[in-house]
Each structure stands twice: as structure tokens, then as C-alpha cells.
Design a protein around this motif. Structure first.
Motif, mmCIF file in Angstrom:
data_model
loop_
_atom_site.group_PDB
_atom_site.id
_atom_site.type_symbol
_atom_site.label_atom_id
_atom_site.label_comp_id
_atom_site.label_asym_id
_atom_site.label_seq_id
_atom_site.Cartn_x
_atom_site.Cartn_y
_atom_site.Cartn_z
ATOM 1 N N PHE A 39 0.811 -1.210 0.000
ATOM 2 C CA PHE A 39 0.000 0.000 0.000
ATOM 3 C C PHE A 39 0.851 1.269 0.000
ATOM 4 O O PHE A 39 0.403 2.314 -0.460
ATOM 5 N N GLY A 40 2.073 1.164 0.500
ATOM 6 C CA GLY A 40 2.960 2.311 0.436
ATOM 7 C C GLY A 40 3.236 2.725 -0.993
ATOM 8 O O GLY A 40 3.292 3.915 -1.323
ATOM 9 N N TYR A 41 3.392 1.730 -1.864
ATOM 10 C CA TYR A 41 3.601 2.029 -3.285
ATOM 11 C C TYR A 41 2.321 2.585 -3.910
ATOM 12 O O TYR A 41 2.351 3.571 -4.650
ATOM 13 N N MET A 42 1.185 1.979 -3.603
ATOM 14 C CA MET A 42 -0.071 2.421 -4.197
ATOM 15 C C MET A 42 -0.398 3.864 -3.811
ATOM 16 O O MET A 42 -0.951 4.620 -4.608
ATOM 17 N N GLU A 43 -0.029 4.266 -2.606
ATOM 18 C CA GLU A 43 -0.377 5.603 -2.137
ATOM 19 C C GLU A 43 0.725 6.636 -2.389
ATOM 20 O O GLU A 43 0.580 7.799 -2.011
ATOM 21 N N ALA A 44 1.803 6.219 -3.049
ATOM 22 C CA ALA A 44 2.900 7.161 -3.321
ATOM 23 C C ALA A 44 2.430 8.267 -4.259
ATOM 24 O O ALA A 44 1.651 8.019 -5.188
ATOM 25 N N PRO A 45 2.885 9.489 -4.059
ATOM 26 C CA PRO A 45 2.485 10.591 -4.946
ATOM 27 C C PRO A 45 3.135 10.454 -6.315
ATOM 28 O O PRO A 45 4.094 9.701 -6.505
ATOM 29 N N TRP A 46 2.625 11.216 -7.276
ATOM 30 C CA TRP A 46 3.175 11.227 -8.629
ATOM 31 C C TRP A 46 4.429 12.105 -8.625
ATOM 32 O O TRP A 46 4.445 13.236 -9.045
ATOM 33 N N ASP A 47 5.504 11.521 -8.110
ATOM 34 C CA ASP A 47 6.741 12.253 -7.883
ATOM 35 C C ASP A 47 7.896 11.270 -8.029
ATOM 36 O O ASP A 47 7.904 10.210 -7.389
ATOM 37 N N GLY A 48 8.866 11.605 -8.871
ATOM 38 C CA GLY A 48 9.939 10.676 -9.173
ATOM 39 C C GLY A 48 10.751 10.275 -7.968
ATOM 40 O O GLY A 48 11.054 9.092 -7.757
ATOM 41 N N GLU A 49 11.130 11.230 -7.145
ATOM 42 C CA GLU A 49 11.954 10.934 -5.980
ATOM 43 C C GLU A 49 11.215 10.041 -4.992
ATOM 44 O O GLU A 49 11.771 9.076 -4.455
ATOM 45 N N ALA A 50 9.921 10.340 -4.765
ATOM 46 C CA ALA A 50 9.141 9.540 -3.824
ATOM 47 C C ALA A 50 8.954 8.115 -4.337
ATOM 48 O O ALA A 50 9.046 7.138 -3.577
#
Length: 554
Positions: free
Chosen positions: A303-314
Motif C-alpha cells: 500500500f505504500g507504493y499504491m499511495e505514493a504521490p506522482w513524484d519521481g523521488e518519492a
């Protein structure tokens, strides 16, 4: 010496380590009966179209006998099929057809609670406080002068109190029972051996019918902290989140691991590499990895991946952390972008504001998405995800680029969250709308009668599967190309090597494929033969919100 199984995989090569698993939400997949609710014969009739996607398995959300107060997650009989979905014979026919097509079948199991119509709970209501029947659930005396207040201050995931008071058989106000979710979903008492033994038998019932594993609902629930202490869940967190630092007394208690070790022993009794996949909303990743230690579950949703923002570094950080953390316990990472509880990623990735899990999105949500931007980002996110080693989960309809259905009328919404919060939260109906198969048929081919349990948006006509099949550049064809390449090149069993890239861009190699994902950077030059791209681009400059796979240099 005992004979060895010649078909058994070598350790580390099991199918689930690199699988692509497609989630079917049965009531919204395909309706063969015409009543507007999807069913098992409908699934069977459409399995060839899933085999064409080059998936490895399907996961079915609940189809068990149920009053359907929470779309089947309120189970009244864990060993039968609800008549709205068909029969056990229909289930057997479905699994036989899936296996003939090379598709494994994983089924949802819901151990945290039962329906209030389950015979056990009905017996508990008829029995006296302190009886063996009530011991199967979490009954407590109330507080206050006459027990008129709940035992503690816990709030339900769906809104409102987590406790409901019963009327005793003699007509007097009585004890309270716990329900993390709806009042129709009383929590089972997993401290009781009788409950544990019952679910051993439930697992074996479905394993004997040939299922290849279980997706375990609320796998971080079941055990409650001793004394049931007061606790207030942060409104900023996902409604089902359990963190290691501020640990909830009803999420992620250590006692759950004893249960999963027991379940693992049951699945290991059966040939064919049967699996357990955990829905465990726990943070951080190091905490989540406890669910997939070698003697527990095989997979857990990331879920950490699914909720990650649309941001390259994140995104790079969560990818690295996932591979390292799950790898440390010998488990594959899994990757997922959408499911039946989350806003579809074709909408979520373009939202102006964060929307916590379970809250949903509707016409009055601030920062409503740009549909074209959302689909463009969703396609780019998918190509990045499918290039990563480990298991990947797809949610039905994402291969069509379906966005969240936002404009569902209030009187048509069915999620308990909408009703229990009196419309404050839209809930999950928007990601559960029935699928479009054929643009020019009633209900877009979902149902021959035109009936649908939730209304379908007009946009579904454009996105219907038959409109996209064979259409160059369609989302469906992009998924077909990517999934074929993923299988041919063994990307799920591969390893990534990051490459230098400018700000806002991710670049990696895996299995002879170079992946370049431009999230929000300046246009970046692409060299080499393009294998698949999330969106067309002019010349050799990759624009933002676009991912491409090219043949990596030898």
C-alpha cells in the motif's frame, strides 16, 4: 525417504513470486443472469478475454452467502455461494474453466468478522451474557450508570461508534458488541480456539475445491489489545492504517502472526503451491514485512507504493525500500495501483487534493481531476509498475483506463460509508461500477437486460473493451503489449539497475528492457527501439506523464 514432487518449483522460483494477478469484483464484472449483479457464470464466460491479457491468476472478491450489507464482506455462510452469484456448481465450473486456460484462482476470505445473520451471531443474540455463544464474538458490558455508554471510544472504519448495544432476550437493554466495520459485521473473537478451528475447516473446504490460495481481508485485524483501551484514529491516516509507532489497539497486534503461521501450515498441506496474500494496512514497510516472513504469508499488498504521490523521488524511494525490505525476509515485493477500496488510479493520480483510503471522491470533492491527465498518468504509472520485479496486481477495468465514477446520485450509492457518515464521505462505489464490454449493447455488455446495480457513466461507451480491442494506442492494447513483454522477458523474476536521469525522470534496466518514466521533468531524449509506450510522442523526446520501454543496449 519420501518421494519428491517432480513438479514442485525450486525454492525462489514459485509462480507467485513474479505473478500478475487480476482482481475480479464479481458483482461488477459480468452479469449472466440479467439481474444487474455480476455472477460466477458471467466470470466463466469472460475468462478467455482475461487469458488473452497474459495474466497468471485471478483473485475473486467475496461471493459467499451474505445479506450484502457491505457488498459481500458480511458473510453469513463461509462455505456456500450466495444465490445472486450462482451456486457451488457454478463455482466449480468457473475454476475448472480457469485452470483449463492456465489461470489460477485465488478467493477472498473474510476472517475478522461475520454477518450479523450468521448462525453463530444469531445464537449469540439469543444467549445470555457470558455464554459460550457470546464468547465467539466480542461482547462487553457498557459503561455509565446503567451500561448505557459504549465500552470504549473506538470509531468504526465506516463512521460512527464501533459498538452497538443489543436487546436481551427478555427485552431489556443489554451488552454491546464490537464491529470495526458496519453494525452488520460483528467482530469474531480470535482468542477462542473454536473460532480458529472453524476457519481451518473453511480453508480446507475451498482448498479441496481447487482454489490456489486466499487473499486475506483485514489481515492486520482480528486480535485486539488486552483491556480494549481508548484510542482515537487520526483523521489524516487511511481508515484502516496501523502504524508501528502509534499502534492502534485493534490493528496490527502481535497475536495475529500466530494465526497466519497456523494458516500457512494448512495451505502447505496441499500440493500446487497454494498461497496466502495479506491485506495489511500497516506502516512502515519494515512493519508490513512481518506478515510475509517465511512461515507466514506469501505476499502482502504494497500500500505504500499504491499511495505514493506522482513524484519521481518519492516513487524511487518506495521502490528501493520495498525491494530491500521484502527481500530481507525472502519475500517478493508486490505492486498495485488500484483495487475495490481505492479511488481508481486513472483519477487518483490527477486529484488536486489527497483523498484517504475509503473516503472516495464525488461531485463536491475539492480539486476534481482532469480526466485526460489522469488517464495519461495512469498509463505511465502502469508501465513503470509492470517493469518491476515481484508480483503485480491489476484491478478489473484498469486495463481499459476506467476513471472513478464521480457523479453517482446519492440515492444510488450503496457503500455503508456514504450512509453512516450521512454523505460526508462518498465511499467506494465509484471504483466498483460495472464494467463496459461492448459499446453498443445494453449496459455496455455487462448485462443483457441493461440492469446494473450501480449506474455506469456515459464515458464507458468510449472505453468499452470492444472499442479498444485491436485499436492501436488504446489502453487495452498497451496492457496486452506490456504484459506479453513482461512474461517473455521475465521482468517479474528479474532485477533492476537504476540509471542516471534528470530531475522528475526515472530510468532503470530490467531483463534487457530500459524503462524511462518522465513524471514531471523536462522532455527527455529517448534512444533505441521502442517496445511499448504509455502515450505517443513526437520524435525522440519523451514528454511528462509518459513512460516508455526500449530495448536496452547490450
Amino acid at each position: 525417504m519420501a518421494p519428491t514432487d517432480a513438479t514442485a518449483p525450486t525454492a525462489g522460483t514459485e509462480w507467485w513470486r513474479s505473478s500478475v494477478i487480476y482482481q475480479i469484483y464479481p458483482r461488477s464484472f459480468a452479469d449472466a443472469s440479467g439481474d444487474g449483479i455480476g455472477d460466477l457464470p458471467g466470470i466463466t464466460a469472460r475468462l478467455e478475454e482475461l487469458a488473452d491479457l497474459a495474466i497468471d491468476a485471478v483473485w475473486l472478491s467475496p461471493f459467499y452467502r451474505s445479506p450484502q450489507k457491505d457488498a459481500g464482506y458480511d458473510v453469513s455462510d463461509f462455505r456456500d455461494v450466495d444465490p445472486i452469484f450462482g451456486s457451488l456448481a457454478d463455482f466449480d465450473a468457473m475454476i475448472e474453466r480457469a485452470h483449463s486456460l492456465g489461470i489460477r484462482v485465488i478467493v477472498d476470505i473474510v476472517p475478522n468478522h461475520s454477518s450479523d445473520q450468521h448462525p453463530w451471531f444469531q445464537a449469540a443474540l439469543a444467549a445470555a451474557p457470558g455464554s459460550p455463544e457470546r464468547e465467539r464474538y466480542v461482547f462487553r458490558d457498557g459503561t455509565g450508570e446503567n451500561g448505557e455508554l459504549p465500552p470504549n471510544n473506538w470509531e468504526s472504519v465506516f463512521g460512527g461508534p464501533m459498538w452497538t448495544r443489543v436487546t436481551e432476550p427478555d427485552g431489556t437493554p443489554g451488552q454491546w458488541y464490537l464491529h470495526i466495520f458496519d453494525t452488520a459485521q460483528p467482530d469474531l473473537n480470535w482468542e477462542l480456539e473454536e473460532v480458529r478451528a472453524e476457519f481451518d475447516d473453511v480453508l480446507r473446504f475451498w482448498l479441496d475445491r481447487g482454489v490456489d490460495g486466499f487473499r486475506v481481508d483485514v489481515a492486520h485485524g482480528l486480535i485486539k489489545a488486552p483491556g480494549l483501551p481508548d484510542f482515537v484514529q487520526s483523521q489524516e491516516e487511511a481508515s484502516m492504517g496501523g502504524g508501528a509507532a502509534t499502534q492502534s489497539p485493534y490493528w496490527a497486534q502481535d497475536g495475529v502472526h500466530e494465526i497466519w503461521r497456523r494458516w500457512r501450515r494448512v495451505t502447505d498441506e496441499y500440493p500446487g503451491d497454494r498461497i496466502l496474500a495479506a491485506e495489511a494496512w500497516v506502516y512502515p514497510l519494515e512493519f508490513m514485512a512481518r506478515w510475509v516472513r517465511p512461515d507466514e504469508m506469501h505476499q502482502t499488498f504494497n500500500f505504500g507504493y499504491m499511495e505514493a504521490p506522482w513524484d519521481g523521488e518519492a516513487l524511487r524511494q518506495v521502490i528501493d525500500d520495498s525491494l530491500e525490505t521484502f527481500g530481507a525476509v525472502g519475500a517478493p515485493s508486490t505492486w498495485v495501483l488500484s483495487n475495490h477500496d481505492m479511488i481508481r488510479h486513472a483519477t487518483r493520480l490527477s486529484l488536486g487534493e489527497d483523498a484517504p483510503q475509503g473516503h472516495g471522491v464525488g461531485p463536491e470533492t475539492p480539486g476534481l481531476p482532469d480526466i485526460e491527465e489522469g488517464i495519461r498518468r495512469a498509463r505511465a504509472a502502469t508501465l513503470l509498475m509492470l517493469a518491476l520485479p515481484g508480483g503485480a496486481y491489476l484491478y478489473q477495468g484498469e486495463e481499459l483506463g476506467l476513471p472513478e465514477a464521480i457523479d453517482i446520485p446519492g440515492d444510488a450509492r450503496q457503500d455503508p460509508t456514504w450512509h453512516r457518515t450521512e454523505g460526508e464521505r462518498y465511499g467506494r462505489d465509484g471504483c466498483r461500477v460495472p464494467l463496459p464490454w461492448e459499446a453498443d449493447r445494453a449496459a455496455y455488455g455487462f448485462s443483457s437486460t441493461g440492469e446494473t446495480w450501480l449506474p455506469q457513466p456515459d464515458l464507458y461507451g468510449v472505453l468499452a473493451r470492444d472499442r479498444q480491442r485491436g485499436t492501436v494506442g488504446s489502453t487495452l492494447e498497451m496492457y496486452r503489449d506490456a504484459l506479453r513483454l513482461r512474461r517473455e522477458r521475465g521482468l517479474g523474476a528479474g532485477a533492476i539497475a537504476w540509471r542516471d536521469a534528470p530531475a522528475g525522470v526515472l530510468s532503470l534496466d530490467n531483463g534487457g528492457v530500459r524503462v524511462i518514466a518522465n513524471l514531471d521533468g523536462a522532455p527527455v531524449k529517448v534512444h533505441g527501439e521502442v517496445l511499448v509506450a504509455s502515450s505517443p510522442f513526437d520524435g525522440d523526446l519523451l514528454p511528462p506523464d509518459t513512460t516508455v520501454w526500449v530495448r536496452a543496449a547490450e
